[in-house]
Design a protein around this motif. Structure first.
Motif, PDB file in Angstrom:
ATOM      1  N   ARG A 456     -34.163   6.150  51.077  1.00 58.81           N
ATOM      2  CA  ARG A 456     -33.102   4.739  52.625  1.00 58.81           C
ATOM      3  C   ARG A 456     -32.434   4.671  52.975  1.00 58.81           C
ATOM      4  O   ARG A 456     -31.783   4.648  53.896  1.00 58.81           O
ATOM      5  N   LEU A 459     -32.840   6.536  56.339  1.00 61.20           N
ATOM      6  CA  LEU A 459     -34.193   5.640  56.989  1.00 61.20           C
ATOM      7  C   LEU A 459     -33.230   5.193  57.811  1.00 61.20           C
ATOM      8  O   LEU A 459     -33.478   4.519  58.300  1.00 61.20           O
ATOM      9  N   ILE A 460     -32.311   4.050  56.691  1.00 60.41           N
ATOM     10  CA  ILE A 460     -31.691   3.080  57.460  1.00 60.41           C
ATOM     11  C   ILE A 460     -30.562   4.233  58.389  1.00 60.41           C
ATOM     12  O   ILE A 460     -30.635   3.378  60.037  1.00 60.41           O
ATOM     13  N   GLN A 463     -32.391   4.426  61.837  1.00 68.30           N
ATOM     14  CA  GLN A 463     -33.500   3.391  62.429  1.00 68.30           C
ATOM     15  C   GLN A 463     -34.909   3.776  62.288  1.00 68.30           C
ATOM     16  O   GLN A 463     -35.800   3.016  62.847  1.00 68.30           O
ATOM     17  N   GLY A 464     -35.244   3.932  60.740  1.00 71.32           N
ATOM     18  CA  GLY A 464     -36.823   4.365  60.384  1.00 71.32           C
ATOM     19  C   GLY A 464     -37.469   5.492  60.798  1.00 71.32           C
ATOM     20  O   GLY A 464     -38.503   5.113  60.802  1.00 71.32           O
TER      21      GLY A 464
ATOM     22  N   TRP B  34     -41.146  -1.906  56.428  1.00 69.45           N
ATOM     23  CA  TRP B  34     -39.919  -1.585  56.701  1.00 69.45           C
ATOM     24  C   TRP B  34     -39.125  -3.436  56.968  1.00 69.45           C
ATOM     25  O   TRP B  34     -40.438  -4.115  57.571  1.00 69.45           O
ATOM     26  N   ARG B  38     -32.709  -4.347  58.241  1.00 65.36           N
ATOM     27  CA  ARG B  38     -32.137  -3.958  56.708  1.00 65.36           C
ATOM     28  C   ARG B  38     -32.805  -2.339  56.341  1.00 65.36           C
ATOM     29  O   ARG B  38     -32.303  -1.759  55.779  1.00 65.36           O
ATOM     30  N   GLY B  39     -33.442  -2.172  57.093  1.00 62.73           N
ATOM     31  CA  GLY B  39     -33.727  -0.712  56.687  1.00 62.73           C
ATOM     32  C   GLY B  39     -35.442  -0.805  55.659  1.00 62.73           C
ATOM     33  O   GLY B  39     -35.760  -2.372  55.749  1.00 62.73           O
ATOM     34  N   PRO B  40     -35.364   0.268  55.149  1.00 64.77           N
ATOM     35  CA  PRO B  40     -36.703  -0.274  53.835  1.00 64.77           C
ATOM     36  C   PRO B  40     -36.885  -0.999  53.332  1.00 64.77           C
ATOM     37  O   PRO B  40     -35.699  -1.226  52.854  1.00 64.77           O
TER      38      PRO B  40
END
Lengths: 507, 175
Positions: A456, A459-460, A463-464, B34, B38-40
């Motif tokens: 996570r 990914l944060i 930006q995914g 998503w 805030r993200g996943p």
């Protein structure tokens, strides 16, 4: 180099402190005993005794558990030779030549070869460990969440590619462990997750120790009861000084292949799925290939006892390398050690070398000392351990069950966890009978929280964008790990395809 | 029940379990995609991995159907009948022990369990059984209550009082 020597000297001094030395002795004795009992191996011993180690400070605790891990590798040979049943799966290859030697009345010589080979394996691998660990930790210090996540993918991929178990069942086991790790409050959003039947007890999550003790304590004993029917038969052995002197002359015969087996064992041991069992089987094959008389293998060749015993000891040291430097356990036993370190308030991984040098070097120093202690204890006490094997299962089983119950309760203070342990133990036993491997689940529940967090965070940060894990310019190490992981996962498909081709050509 | 039947039943049970996990994530309203800024979402990990569990269970069923796994070709009983008794009695005795902890407390419960197991399953002599039971109880008290300062469950008040007396004695004279 000088710096390493200084740190190592400090570590060695530390292991001679009265408490730590007592822990080495106790750990080696416990390990020899546990390893010798059929059905119980290092992983069972470490899982069941981890709660007891809260008695002493973390350094002494890990010294005890590491010595136990070692001792169990030595001990496994005892029942392989005298009973013909491997004391632990890691000693399977020792049966091949150890049992025929015992049947020819040479059980003594086989036991001594096993002990001395274990010592050689332990010594070579701990030297390799001392040389490899600091630079590896140095590299790992630069790892970000992408690299951490990719490394964990690699660890799980080894189970799929090299584990040798049914593939869908292996993947199921990994995923189950990872999902179990997610039970309770989400560390990032703070939301409760997977609170089954709305039981508030699940809010604290499923402790890895509850699963480990359930599977390796309760499940394992049920399995052993079923396999042995609670009965074992054995030959008694005596060792004398004269026999030992006679044996020293024979070391030459197995020294070269044993040293080779040790180095092989160390590197195989660092892979999470491989570990001591395949390492010892590979070393056995190696010894046979290089032997002048390969036909005598399986009929009581001393090199066939020595090589696998050296390799399983080397592998146990090897499996600590990724645990200490990267925070990725190299075996189920080190997965439990890693979980223990988290309970003790240490953060496993590269920072350990920088922040807790006493802990790391105390452990490394203790491994040198434990190696000497175990070989001495083993040689001196072989007759005693053989006698211990006569201990009936109807005493051992209830005592292990009681230790599992008290151990889980003492760690979490909740009867709920004791019931959960019982359920997981029964489930693990029933699934194991259907060839579902249990080790990946234990590894996954320990690594789960770290894996999810690193995924996570990555990914944060990106930006995914999921390609962050395979970006060659920004995260080449992560890319490398993922490429190897994919190759490992495809390996069974490829070897299956080749087998089919070969079958077709013979038709 | 044959091993073949057991494998099918297990894979069905695990499929239902995996779907149950996915449903739980959904019912709790956790985000499985998503979340902007805030993200996943917090449901991403459990949801998609549970889906993987469900898919591998289906995969096992397909292999069962095609008789690819060794278990799916194995018509031998799942548990040999002569071993089933020993495993079942051991497990039931253990369950009874944990159940009794809430009533008579840890020590009486483990003494009963160990005594039963050694005397009636192991057929050990009474002196051997009673020595081991006594040794085990004293060892656990010494290690956990005394050295690790853990308060193990003592059961209903009537049983708990006896141990309070023992604890008082220890604090008064032995610390």
């Amino acid at each position: 180099m000088v710096e390493i020597a200084d740190l190592l000297a400090a570590g060695l001094l530390q292991s001679f402190e009265p408490l730590n030395f007592a822990m080495i002795l106790a750990g080696c004795m416990a390990g020899l005993f546990i390893g010798a009992m059929p059905g119980l191996g290092s992983v069972n011993g470490v899982a069941i005794l981890l709660p007891v180690t809260f008695l002493v400070p973390p350094t002494a605790a890990i010294i005890f558990l590491a010595a136990l891990y070692y001792g169990a590798m030595y001990g496994g040979a005892i029942s392989s030779i005298t009973l013909g049943i491997p004391g632990a799966s890691t000693a399977v290859a020792t049966v091949f030549d150890g049992r025929p030697m015992a049947q020819k009345g040479k059980a003594n010589q086989a036991m001594m070869a096993a002990a001395i080979a274990s010592f050689i394996g332990g010594t070579i691998s701990i030297i390799l460990f001392t040389l490899f660990a600091p630079p590896l930790a140095e590299v790992a210090l630069k790892f970000g969440p992408q690299e951490e996540f990719a490394l964990m993918i690699l660890a799980f991929a080894t189970f799929i590619g090299l584990g040798g178990d049914d593939i869908p069942k292996t993947i199921f086991s990994i995923l189950l462990g990872l999902v179990m790790a997610a039970v309770g409050f989400d560390i990032i959003s703070g939301k409760p997750r997977l609170i089954f039947f709305d039981l508030v007890e699940f809010q604290r999550g499923i402790g890895f120790l509850v699963l480990a003790i359930g599977i390796y304590g309760i499940g394992e004993m049920l399995w052993t009861l079923e396999q042995t029917g609670g009965k074992v038969k054995l030959d008694y052995v005596k060792t004398t000084w004269a026999e030992f002197k006679k044996h020293l002359g024979q070391i030459k015969a197995y020294l070269p292949t044993t040293s080779l087996g040790s180095a092989l064992g160390f590197f195989v041991g660092t892979l999470p799925a491989a570990g001591a069992t395949p390492a010892s089987l590979m070393a056995y094959g190696l010894a046979k290939t290089f032997s002048k008389d390969p036909d005598s293998f399986g009929k009581g060749n001393i090199a066939g006892v020595a090589a696998p015993e050296a390799a399983n000891n080397a592998a146990s040291t090897g499996s600590m390398l990724p645990m200490i430097t990267l925070g990725i356990p190299g075996s189920p036993t080190t997965a439990i050690l890693l979980g223990g370190m988290i309970i003790w308030g240490l953060r496993p991984g590269p920072l350990l070398f920088a922040n807790n040098p006493d802990f790391v070097w105390g452990l490394i120093g203790s491994m040198y000392v434990a190696n000497f202690v175990t070989v001495a204890l083993n040689l001196a006490l072989i007759p005693l351990f053989v006698r211990v094997l006569a201990m009936p299962f109807t005493i051992l089983t209830p005592i292990i069950f009681i230790l599992c119950f008290v151990g889980v309760f003492a760690t979490t203070d909740r009867m709920f966890d004791v019931w959960l342990m019982l359920a997981l133990g029964l489930g693990g036993y029933l699934l194991r009978k259907l060839n579902y491997p249990v080790a990946p689940a234990v590894l996954a529940i320990v690594l789960g929280p770290l894996a999810e967090r690193s995924m996570r965070q990555s990914l944060i940060g990106s930006q995914g964008d999921v390609t962050t894990f395979i970006s060659i310019s920004e995260h080449p190490i992560s890319l490398g790990c993922i490429v190897i992981a994919v190759m490992l996962m495809l390996y069974p498909v490829w070897s299956n395809y080749r087998r089919k081709l070969a079958n077709r050509s013979t038709l | 029940m044959s091993t073949r039947t057991a494998e099918l039943l297990a894979s069905i049970a695990l499929l239902v379990f995996s779907l149950g996990l996915m449903w739980t994530v959904h019912a709790d309203g956790l985000k499985i995609g998503w979340v902007p800024e805030r993200g996943p979402g917090s449901g991403v990990w459990p949801f998609w991995l549970s889906l993987g569990m469900a898919l591998t269970s289906v995969w096992t069923m397909v292999r069962w159907f095609r008789r690819t796994t060794p278990e799916s070709r194995n018509e031998a009983p799942y548990i040999e009948s002569d071993r089933f008794g020993l495993v079942a009695v051991s497990f039931i005795a253990l369950t009874a022990m944990i159940f009794l902890v809430a009533i008579v407390g840890t020590y009486i419960s483990i003494a009963l369990f160990l005594g039963f197991y050694m005397r009636f399953i192991g057929k050990h002599s009474w002196p051997m059984t009673s020595t081991t039971v006594l040794g085990a109880v004293i060892f656990i008290y010494f290690l956990f209550e005394w050295q690790l300062s853990k308060y193990l469950p003592k059961g209903l008040p009537i049983f708990e009082d006896g141990f309070l007396w023992l604890d008082n004695f220890r604090w008064e004279y032995l610390m």
